[in-house]
Structure formats: structure tokens, C-alpha cells
Scaffold this motif. Structure first.
Motif, PDB file in Angstrom:
ATOM      1  N   ALA A  58       1.008  -1.020   0.037  1.00  0.00           N
ATOM      2  CA  ALA A  58      -0.157   0.077   0.018  1.00  0.00           C
ATOM      3  C   ALA A  58       0.962   1.106   0.217  1.00  0.00           C
ATOM      4  CB  ALA A  58      -1.020  -0.028   1.334  1.00  0.00           C
ATOM      5  N   PRO A  59       0.537   2.362  -0.699  1.00  0.00           N
ATOM      6  CA  PRO A  59       1.282   3.466  -0.872  1.00  0.00           C
ATOM      7  C   PRO A  59       1.121   4.171   0.301  1.00  0.00           C
ATOM      8  CG  PRO A  59      -0.097   3.490  -2.649  1.00  0.00           C
ATOM      9  CD  PRO A  59      -0.527   2.017  -1.830  1.00  0.00           C
ATOM     10  N   PHE A  60       2.220   4.834   1.187  1.00  0.00           N
ATOM     11  CA  PHE A  60       2.273   5.658   2.180  1.00  0.00           C
ATOM     12  C   PHE A  60       1.000   6.578   2.621  1.00  0.00           C
ATOM     13  CE2 PHE A  60       3.638   8.744   5.183  1.00  0.00           C
ATOM     14  CZ  PHE A  60       3.816   8.096   6.278  1.00  0.00           C
ATOM     15  N   PHE A  61       0.918   7.458   1.808  1.00  0.00           N
ATOM     16  CA  PHE A  61      -0.239   8.569   1.888  1.00  0.00           C
ATOM     17  C   PHE A  61      -1.536   7.935   2.057  1.00  0.00           C
ATOM     18  CE2 PHE A  61       3.599  11.066   0.843  1.00  0.00           C
ATOM     19  CZ  PHE A  61       3.773  11.982   2.086  1.00  0.00           C
ATOM     20  N   ARG A  62      -1.791   7.088   0.992  1.00  0.00           N
ATOM     21  CA  ARG A  62      -3.071   6.493   1.083  1.00  0.00           C
ATOM     22  C   ARG A  62      -3.214   5.369   2.113  1.00  0.00           C
ATOM     23  NH1 ARG A  62      -5.027   2.702  -4.020  1.00  0.00           N
ATOM     24  NH2 ARG A  62      -4.064   4.678  -5.080  1.00  0.00           N
TER      25      ARG A  62
END
Length: 249
Positions: A58-62
């Protein structure tokens, strides 16, 4: 890799290999494949597909946005939980009336929030196939770290994961309420440090973006299909009880 694409590709290749082989003897007998062999071939296909499947971290900011959404959902759920808890709390409040009311109400609020958080991060997480409301809306999912295992998080890892996420905030809250306590201040520093380390680990692709609670629970947060909120089916999943923990809703 898309599981449907894998299935179609392997099925097409299998048919091409079969068609390339010249028939021998009576075609009516060579084309008849016994049912057990067909079942075995299908099982082999599924095993190959599972071996080729992989998750994308998962992308960090998402992931951070999903956590903030879940905290908002948890606050709403806390107010819902506070209604029955307040009714049960009345006798205790009458006994302790006039003595440390702030502490009593603070404990009551913490109990309500903890119940709501357990419902969200344990029961709902498991029954909703690893997707809390925030993760579902943003297309994320919690899965076991080992891809060869079942793609659903079990009860013990979910509880472990929840406690490691929740406890730092408890320590920080207690430290703020009792600033003269050296032990609570030390626990608050440990909790704050674990929170910072988790943020750093979740941002590092080389570590598969696994935070401390993921490492302790043997889990990962990965990309997945988005899932809308359905209050009619989602709210019962928050409640403890004899709901089927392995049933897909």
C-alpha cells in the motif's frame, strides 16, 4: 497479477497444447477425460495461479489517509457504544459521586473508545476480508505477510495488531493525565517512539512497508479492490458473538 488473466492464460495454453497433439486411436475414447483427472488438473491450475499471485504494498499516504478515515469512523462508533455503556455506568457513577468525577468519566470514555476500536480493527477487519471502512474506500486490505498462507487474517494476529496500534495512544493519554508519574511518562515515550518507527517503516518500500504492528502480527497492507460501506451488512460485523468469523459477507 490479475487472477482472472492468469486463469485465462493458463487455460488457453493448456488447450493449445492439447490441440497440438495428434489424436491416436479412437478419438471418442481419447477425448474422454475422467472426472477425477479433470478435478486434479483444475487443482493444479489453482495452485499455479496462487504461486504466481503477488500483492503490491500500500502507498504510504493512501495508508495514512485510510487510518485517519478509520479513526473518524471509530469516533462515530464510540458515540453509538456510549449509549448502552452510559446506562450500565449509572450505578457506578452514583457510588463514586463527588469523588474524582473527571477520572470516572475519563475511564468511561476510554472504555467506549476501546470497545469501538476492537469492533473496528478486530471483528470488522476479519469479517470484511481485511478491509476496514477506510481501507475499503481507498482500495487497501490487510493480509497475512506470507503469500502462501490463507489470504484472511485470523483472530490472534488481528488482536495483536490492534493492541500495538492502540496502546501508544493509551500511554500518551495516561501520561497527560498524570504528568508526575515517571513510569507513565516512560511508557508514553516508548509509545511515541513506536509510532514514529511505524511511520518510517510504512514509508520504506524495501521493508514492504510493514509497520511494527504488521511485523508483530505477521501482516501486510496491500492494494485491493475498493469496497463501499454497506451499513446493513457492515454494522453487525462490529459486534462480538457467534457470527461466522470465516463467512464472506
Amino acid at each position: 497479477m490479475n487472477i482472472i488473466a492468469v486463469a485465462l492464460t493458463q487455460t488457453r495454453n493448456s488447450l493449445q497444447r492439447r490441440n497440438a497433439q495428434p489424436p491416436t486411436g479412437d478419438d471418442s475414447t481419447t477425448l474422454k477425460v475422467p472426472l477425477p483427472k479433470r478435478i486434479s488438473a483444475f487443482g493444479t491450475l489453482l495452485e499455479d495461479m496462487r504461486g504466481q499471485m503477488h500483492y503490491e504494498a500500500a502507498p504510504f499516504f493512501r495508508r495514512l489517509a485510510a487510518r485517519l478515515l478509520d479513526l473518524a469512523f471509530c469516533l462515530v462508533l464510540t458515540f453509538i457504544v456510549a449509549i448502552p455503556v452510559s446506562i450500565l455506568w449509572i450505578p457506578f457513577g452514583m457510588v463514586t459521586e463527588g469523588t474524582n468525577e473527571d477520572v470516572v468519566y475519563g475511564i468511561g470514555a476510554a472504555v467506549c473508545y476501546f470497545i469501538a476500536y476492537v469492533g473496528l480493527e478486530v471483528f470488522l477487519l476479519i469479517r470484511r476480508d481485511g478491509q476496514t471502512p477506510g481501507k475499503g474506500l481507498l482500495g487497501l486490505r490487510v493480509v497475512p505477510a506470507e503469500e502462501a498462507t490463507a489470504p484472511r487474517l485470523s483472530l490472534v494476529p488481528a488482536v495483536t495488531r490492534m493492541l500495538i496500534i492502540f496502546m501508544p495512544f493509551v500511554f500518551l493519554s495516561l501520561s497527560g493525565g498524570f504528568p508526575e508519574s515517571g513510569i507513565l511518562n516512560a511508557l508514553a515515550m516508548v509509545g511515541l517512539l513506536s509510532f514514529v518507527v511505524s511511520l518510517a517503516l510504512a514509508a520504506i518500500p524495501a521493508a514492504r512497508r510493514r509497520a511494527l504492528h504488521d511485523l508483530a502480527a505477521g501482516s501486510r497492507v496491500v492494494r485491493a479492490a475498493k469496497r463501499k460501506i454497506d451499513l446493513k451488512s457492515d454494522l453487525p460485523m462490529v459486534l462480538p458473538g457467534k457470527l461466522d468469523m470465516t463467512k464472506r459477507y
